[in-house]
Design an enzyme around this catalytic site. Structure first.
Site, PDB file in Angstrom:
ATOM      1  N   TYR A 180       3.004   2.587   3.505  1.00 23.78           N
ATOM      2  CA  TYR A 180       3.843   1.377   3.467  1.00 23.78           C
ATOM      3  C   TYR A 180       3.542   0.351   4.559  1.00 23.78           C
ATOM      4  CZ  TYR A 180       6.929   4.176   0.395  1.00 23.78           C
ATOM      5  OH  TYR A 180       7.455   4.944  -0.601  1.00 23.78           O
ATOM      6  N   CYS A 192       1.394  -9.497   4.315  1.00 23.34           N
ATOM      7  CA  CYS A 192       2.239 -10.576   3.789  1.00 23.34           C
ATOM      8  C   CYS A 192       1.407 -11.647   3.099  1.00 23.34           C
ATOM      9  CB  CYS A 192       3.018 -11.241   4.915  1.00 23.34           C
ATOM     10  SG  CYS A 192       4.237 -10.203   5.709  1.00 23.34           S
ATOM     11  N   GLU A 222       1.550 -14.836   3.561  1.00 23.50           N
ATOM     12  CA  GLU A 222       1.089 -15.853   4.512  1.00 23.50           C
ATOM     13  C   GLU A 222      -0.220 -15.416   5.160  1.00 23.50           C
ATOM     14  OE1 GLU A 222       4.065 -14.421   4.201  1.00 23.50           O
ATOM     15  OE2 GLU A 222       5.616 -15.523   5.284  1.00 23.50           O
ATOM     16  N   CYS A 238       7.828 -13.615   8.499  1.00 31.22           N
ATOM     17  CA  CYS A 238       8.136 -12.559   9.470  1.00 31.22           C
ATOM     18  C   CYS A 238       7.488 -12.890  10.822  1.00 31.22           C
ATOM     19  CB  CYS A 238       7.666 -11.204   8.950  1.00 31.22           C
ATOM     20  SG  CYS A 238       5.886 -10.911   9.122  1.00 31.22           S
ATOM     21  N   ASN A 270       0.855  -1.196   0.000  1.00 37.51           N
ATOM     22  CA  ASN A 270       0.000   0.000   0.000  1.00 37.51           C
ATOM     23  C   ASN A 270       0.884   1.237   0.000  1.00 37.51           C
ATOM     24  OD1 ASN A 270      -1.789   2.153   1.576  1.00 37.51           O
ATOM     25  ND2 ASN A 270      -3.149   0.579   0.796  1.00 37.51           N
ATOM     26  N   ALA A 271       0.377   2.335  -0.558  1.00 43.31           N
ATOM     27  CA  ALA A 271       1.116   3.600  -0.559  1.00 43.31           C
ATOM     28  C   ALA A 271       1.436   4.042   0.872  1.00 43.31           C
ATOM     29  CB  ALA A 271       0.311   4.672  -1.284  1.00 43.31           C
TER      30      ALA A 271
HETATM   31  O1  LIG Z   1       7.698 -13.962   4.563  1.00 46.32           O
HETATM   32  C1  LIG Z   1       7.459 -12.858   4.050  1.00 46.32           C
HETATM   33  C2  LIG Z   1       8.357 -11.784   4.078  1.00 46.32           C
HETATM   34  C3  LIG Z   1       7.991 -10.585   3.474  1.00 46.32           C
HETATM   35  N1  LIG Z   1       6.779 -10.467   2.868  1.00 46.32           N
HETATM   36  C4  LIG Z   1       6.435  -9.226   2.170  1.00 46.32           C
HETATM   37  C5  LIG Z   1       6.064  -8.036   2.985  1.00 46.32           C
HETATM   38  C6  LIG Z   1       6.408  -6.906   2.017  1.00 46.32           C
HETATM   39  O2  LIG Z   1       5.349  -6.735   1.064  1.00 46.32           O
HETATM   40  C7  LIG Z   1       7.612  -7.428   1.251  1.00 46.32           C
HETATM   41  C8  LIG Z   1       8.958  -6.918   1.754  1.00 46.32           C
HETATM   42  O3  LIG Z   1       9.078  -7.122   3.122  1.00 46.32           O
HETATM   43  O4  LIG Z   1       7.535  -8.832   1.378  1.00 46.32           O
HETATM   44  C9  LIG Z   1       5.886 -11.517   2.813  1.00 46.32           C
HETATM   45  O5  LIG Z   1       4.815 -11.419   2.206  1.00 46.32           O
HETATM   46  N2  LIG Z   1       6.241 -12.664   3.446  1.00 46.32           N
HETATM   47 ZN   LIG Z   2       4.710 -11.773   7.385  1.00 48.07          ZN
END
Ligand SMILES: O=c1ccn([C@H]2C[C@H](O)[C@@H](CO)O2)c(=O)[nH]1
Ligand SMILES: [Zn+2]
Length: 132
Positions: A50, A55, A57, A88, A47-48
């Site tokens: 940030y 994620c 997941e 993360c 998203n703009a």
């Molecule tokens: O396991 C992960 C790690 C990072 N991101 C995304 C969050 C963000 O959009 C980009 C950089 O951090 O990657 C995920 O979707 N999953």
């Molecule tokens: Zn995550």
């Protein structure tokens, strides 16, 4: 028919194509397997503003839960990383809500992956049992 780790990784790679990442350019895909054999895929959505990025997941988990599924066997996560795409902390916590035994297959674009359980990725996690 059981879905193998390799198949789940393949599904995560397909989901990754839909990643919306104009800011980080880091595309991630996920595929979440329910105990009754359904798969929910997800990608990261940025998203703009940030900090609002979701994620891959969590996209997959929220899709599944919002459609009535809470029992999960495994999740595959893939990105263009030299080794393995590691979820993360926020995603580890959200996975832990649904069980420490969920298998996490962490992969890369070469099809290599390694597997850990949620309880090993987030030892001693705070979860639903702590609120009983
Ligand atoms: O396991 C992960 C790690 C990072 N991101 C995304 C969050 C963000 O959009 C980009 C950089 O951090 O990657 C995920 O979707 N999953
Ligand atoms: Zn995550």
């Amino acid at each position: 028919m059981t879905i193998t780790a390799e198949k789940l990784i393949e599904m995560a790679l397909i989901a990754r194509d839909n990643a919306y990442t104009p800011y980080s350019k880091f595309k991630v895909g996920a595929a979440l397997l329910t105990k009754d054999g359904k798969v929910f895929s997800g990608c990261n959505v940025e998203n703009a503003s940030y900090g609002l990025a979701c994620c891959a997941e969590r996209t997959a988990i929220f899709k599944a839960v919002s459609e009535g599924h809470r029992d999960f066997d495994a999740i595959a996560v893939v990105a263009d990383v030299p080794e393995y795409c590691s979820p993360c902390g926020a995603c580890r916590q959200v996975l832990a809500e649904f069980g420490g035994k969920i298998q996490v297959h962490m992969g890369n674009l070469k099809g290599q992956y390694r597997t850990s359980k949620v309880e090993d990725l987030l030892p001693g996690f705070f979860g639903p049992k702590d609120l009983e």
